[in-house]
Structure formats: C-alpha cells, structure tokens
Scaffold this active site. Structure first.
Site, PDB file in Angstrom:
ATOM      1  N   ASP A 131      18.281  39.378  22.376  1.00  0.00           N
ATOM      2  CA  ASP A 131      19.731  39.608  22.370  1.00  0.00           C
ATOM      3  C   ASP A 131      20.158  40.411  23.596  1.00  0.00           C
ATOM      4  OD1 ASP A 131      22.363  39.597  21.633  1.00  0.00           O
ATOM      5  OD2 ASP A 131      22.156  41.032  19.993  1.00  0.00           O
ATOM      6  N   SER A 150      28.077  47.589  20.599  1.00  0.00           N
ATOM      7  CA  SER A 150      27.005  46.675  20.984  1.00  0.00           C
ATOM      8  C   SER A 150      26.896  46.591  22.497  1.00  0.00           C
ATOM      9  CB  SER A 150      27.257  45.274  20.438  1.00  0.00           C
ATOM     10  OG  SER A 150      26.865  45.174  19.110  1.00  0.00           O
ATOM     11  N   GLY A 196      31.831  47.160  18.596  1.00  0.00           N
ATOM     12  CA  GLY A 196      32.286  47.567  19.922  1.00  0.00           C
ATOM     13  C   GLY A 196      31.253  48.387  20.652  1.00  0.00           C
ATOM     14  N   GLY A 228       2.124  31.856  16.758  1.00  0.00           N
ATOM     15  CA  GLY A 228       2.190  30.671  15.914  1.00  0.00           C
ATOM     16  C   GLY A 228       1.842  30.898  14.460  1.00  0.00           C
ATOM     17  N   HIS A 270      25.039  38.676  22.197  1.00  0.00           N
ATOM     18  CA  HIS A 270      26.076  38.384  21.210  1.00  0.00           C
ATOM     19  C   HIS A 270      27.434  38.956  21.600  1.00  0.00           C
ATOM     20  CE1 HIS A 270      25.101  42.396  19.294  1.00  0.00           C
ATOM     21  NE2 HIS A 270      26.397  42.369  19.094  1.00  0.00           N
ATOM     22  N   THR A 292       3.234  32.558  10.514  1.00  0.00           N
ATOM     23  CA  THR A 292       4.267  33.149   9.661  1.00  0.00           C
ATOM     24  C   THR A 292       3.612  34.310   8.928  1.00  0.00           C
ATOM     25  OG1 THR A 292       5.349  31.021   9.352  1.00  0.00           O
ATOM     26  CG2 THR A 292       5.872  32.740   7.770  1.00  0.00           C
TER      27      THR A 292
END
Length: 392
Positions: free
Chosen positions: A139, A223, A221, A285, A109, A287
């Site tokens: 991320d 990150s 900043g 697979g 990000h 939830t």
C-alpha cells in the site's frame, strides 16, 4: 473493504485477517541516508503543576514539551496534504517529502483512482502532482511534484528494527482535512500483518507484513502521513485503523489501534519504485494459519502452539517444489485440515507466529534467494531449503 477469509495466504505471501479500517493520507519520505544513532533522551521528571503566570507572561515548557515542539517545527515542513479528484468525487490524505527531487511518499489507497492530484505544503504552496509508481502489496505510492529543491524539506527514514514496544512515537498528517495535525502515542506492537490491496488469482489477497501497531491517534486523512520517533525520523507510514464504530457520515472512528508500514519496508521498496516503477516481493506459496490457539493446536495434533502452521501449499510454488506439506486430514473445524508442516524457524530465526516469517521474508529476502525452513512434521524436526519465487 475487502472480504475477509479465515486463513492467511502466505504463498502469495498471504491473506491477512486484519481489517483496513480507514483511508488515510500520504506523506513523502526523505532520502535514505546513513542513519545516525538516535539521541539519548534524559528521563523526564514528574511534571509539577505550573504556578499561575501573570497576564502576558510566557509559560516555560517542560523538557518533554520542548522536545515535541522542536520536533514539530523541524518536521512539519516535510509533511504534505494530498487532495484528489476521482470519477466518484474527491478525497484527501497525507504524505511526506522523500527527497529533493520532488518525490512524495504516501499510501496507494490515498491516490487510487485519482484523475487530478494536488499536493499542499505547510508553507501554503499548492502544486499539481503526478503518480510515478504504486505498490499494492504494501500500500505505497510515489508522487512526483515539480518544486524547487530549496522549497523541499525531505524527512529522514529511521530504522524501525530498533523500535521498542512502549517507545514514544508521533503522527503528523491531515485527519478530517485538518492539515498539520500532530498526535502522540507509543509503539503498541511490532510485526503485525494486514491484508494487502493486491488480489491473487484465487479471489484471495496477498498479505502485507512488518506492520507497526500504535495508539497514536490516526483518523481518516492521516493515511500516508509519517509516524516518527522523537529524533524526528520516519519509522512508519500511517495506513489504517481498527475500528468497530463510525461517525454520522460513515467515517471510521479511532479506537487507539492504528497500523503503519515500517520504515524497513519503505527503505527497500521506495528506491526501487522510484528507479524501476515496481517492486517484486518474494513468494513462498503457502497458506498459513495466522496464530495458533491451544484449541487449534490440539485439534491439529501439534506438539506446540508457536509456529506458522501450513494449511495448504500452492501447486508448483517454491514451497511445493521444496516438499513443504499442507494439511490433508479433515478436522472438526470446517476448512481446517491437519497433517501440515509447522514452521518453527527460518534461517535459524524463531517463528512464533506467521507474522514473524512474513516480516523476515519481506524485509530481508528477494525473489531467487534461498531460505532454510525448520519444520515439525509427524513429530520430527526437519530442515527444508526453499528457493523463493516472486509473487505471481
């Protein structure tokens, strides 16, 4: 900011209910080497009030102060500031040097949408960087810079599995553009989950696991900057904060709840990103309900509150093929169905909450591996073998 949904999508490997609160900056990690035992630190005596010093007289550091000062001097050359230009403006973050081939590790990000990218070193050197690979699931991003090996200070990855809640940690980064800023805190918790940045095909998001929670001050900043133990090893990559307030300019405010990607995840993912350009995560697979309160357990007619409750199973997923059951009976809670399996262990390791299952899969398993889930179904304990797929 992603729309939040009530359940965690594990099938995919799951949707997190935790909020990404700020864009932090990247830092490159250091080469993955055989880890040496962390030096044992002596217990520190209570700090006495120092006597007044004569003008010009140096003030001696306490043992703890010296450890932190030495750590900063040793590590800060390996921490970088990252500046980007996008179609919509500019941004900044942090990162750390991973190896002497010029690979920098940061958050996805931080560099998302970058048209131009600059990497600034503590020496004052500033160079252009290229995005080599990205991973939206955890991320992560790898930046390549053309810098002589002699000018690079790679940081060493530590073993986040050896972290203890309460252990001192240090963050170094570029909060609000203040490069080279060091903050200190503790490990507040381990095994948290966050919503990943990769969208599934049902308008939900996969989940990132094995997240470290810390109270070290992390702000916009930071990150992509490293979270370090007192041996100077990178044990996390600062990613987000939880916040309910913001500055006059809309920046999220630190509340003492920060999150970092574990070095265990980085040690698996980063080398593959550098080599192949992508990393495939295991896929179950299902939830799952993130955590069970007593009220929820009673509503679902479960015999215990610990475990990962399966609310639904994706058709043709590995869990579906193995016969794992999701909920099918309506309850008084909207969108919550009872009758699903309760996963209480994976490969013999207890599962207290969904994060335990997710962390195990992300740090220990790959697509094609088999796992044994211990489940409670209709009051009986069963073991089910599942062959993991890869996230679709």
């Amino acid at each position: 900011m992603k729309n939040k949904i009530p359940w965690i999508l594990l099938a995919i490997l799951l949707i997190a209910t935790t909020t990404l609160a700020c864009r932090l900056s990247p830092f490159a990690a250091s080469p993955i080497t055989t880890l040496q035992p962390t030096p044992t630190l002596k217990a520190l005596p209570a700090q006495a009030t120092p006597a007044a010093s004569a003008p010009g007289e140096a003030v001696s550091l306490t043992e703890r102060d010296q450890i932190l000062a030495d750590l900063y001097d040793r590590v800060s050359p390996g921490v970088v500031s990252i500046r980007i230009i996008t179609q919509d403006g500019s941004g900044q973050g942090s990162g750390f040097v991973y190896d002497q081939e010029g690979h920098i590790v940061t958050n996805y990000h931080v560099v998302e949408g970058a048209q131009e990218l600059e990497v600034d070193f503590s020496s004052g050197q500033k160079v252009h960087g290229d995005i080599l690979a990205t991973d939206l699931d955890s991320d992560l991003a790898i930046i390549q810079v053309d810098v002589p090996a002699a000018d690079l200070t790679p940081l060493t990855l530590g073993d986040s599995d050896q972290l203890h809640v309460g252990q001192t940690v240090v963050a170094i980064g570029n909060p609000f553009g203040l490069s080279g800023t060091m903050t200190i805190g503790i490990v507040s918790a381990k095994g948290r989950t966050l919503e990943s940045l990769r969208e599934a095909d049902n308008n939900a998001y996969f989940t990132a696991g094995d997240i470290i929670q810390t109270d070290a001050a992390i702000n916009p900043g930071n990150s992509g900057g490293p979270l370090l133990n007192l041996a100077g090893e990178v044990i996390g990559l600062n990613r987000a904060i939880r916040t309910e307030s913001s500055t006059d300019t809309g920046e999220p405010v630190n509340t003492g709840i920060g999150f970092a990607i574990s070095s265990k995840i980085m040690s698996r993912v980063v080398p593959v990103l550098i080599k192949d350009g992508k990393y495939e995560y295991p896929y179950l697979g299902i939830t799952s309900q993130d955590e069970l309160s007593l009220f929820l357990a009673e509503e679902l007619k479960l015999p215990q509150t610990s475990g990962a409750y399966v609310t639904s199973v994706r058709t043709d997923s590995p869990a579906d093929k193995a016969g794992i059951r999701g909920g099918s009976v309506e309850t008084t809670i909207p969108d919550l169905l009872s009758g699903g399996d309760l996963i209480i262990a994976v490969d013999g390791q207890p599962v207290q909450v969904f994060g335990d299952l997710l962390s195990y899969l992300m740090t220990s398993k790959s697509p094609g591996d088999s796992i044994v889930l211990t489940i409670l179904r209709d009051g009986e304990q069963k073991e089910v073998t599942v062959i993991l797929g890869k996230r679709p």
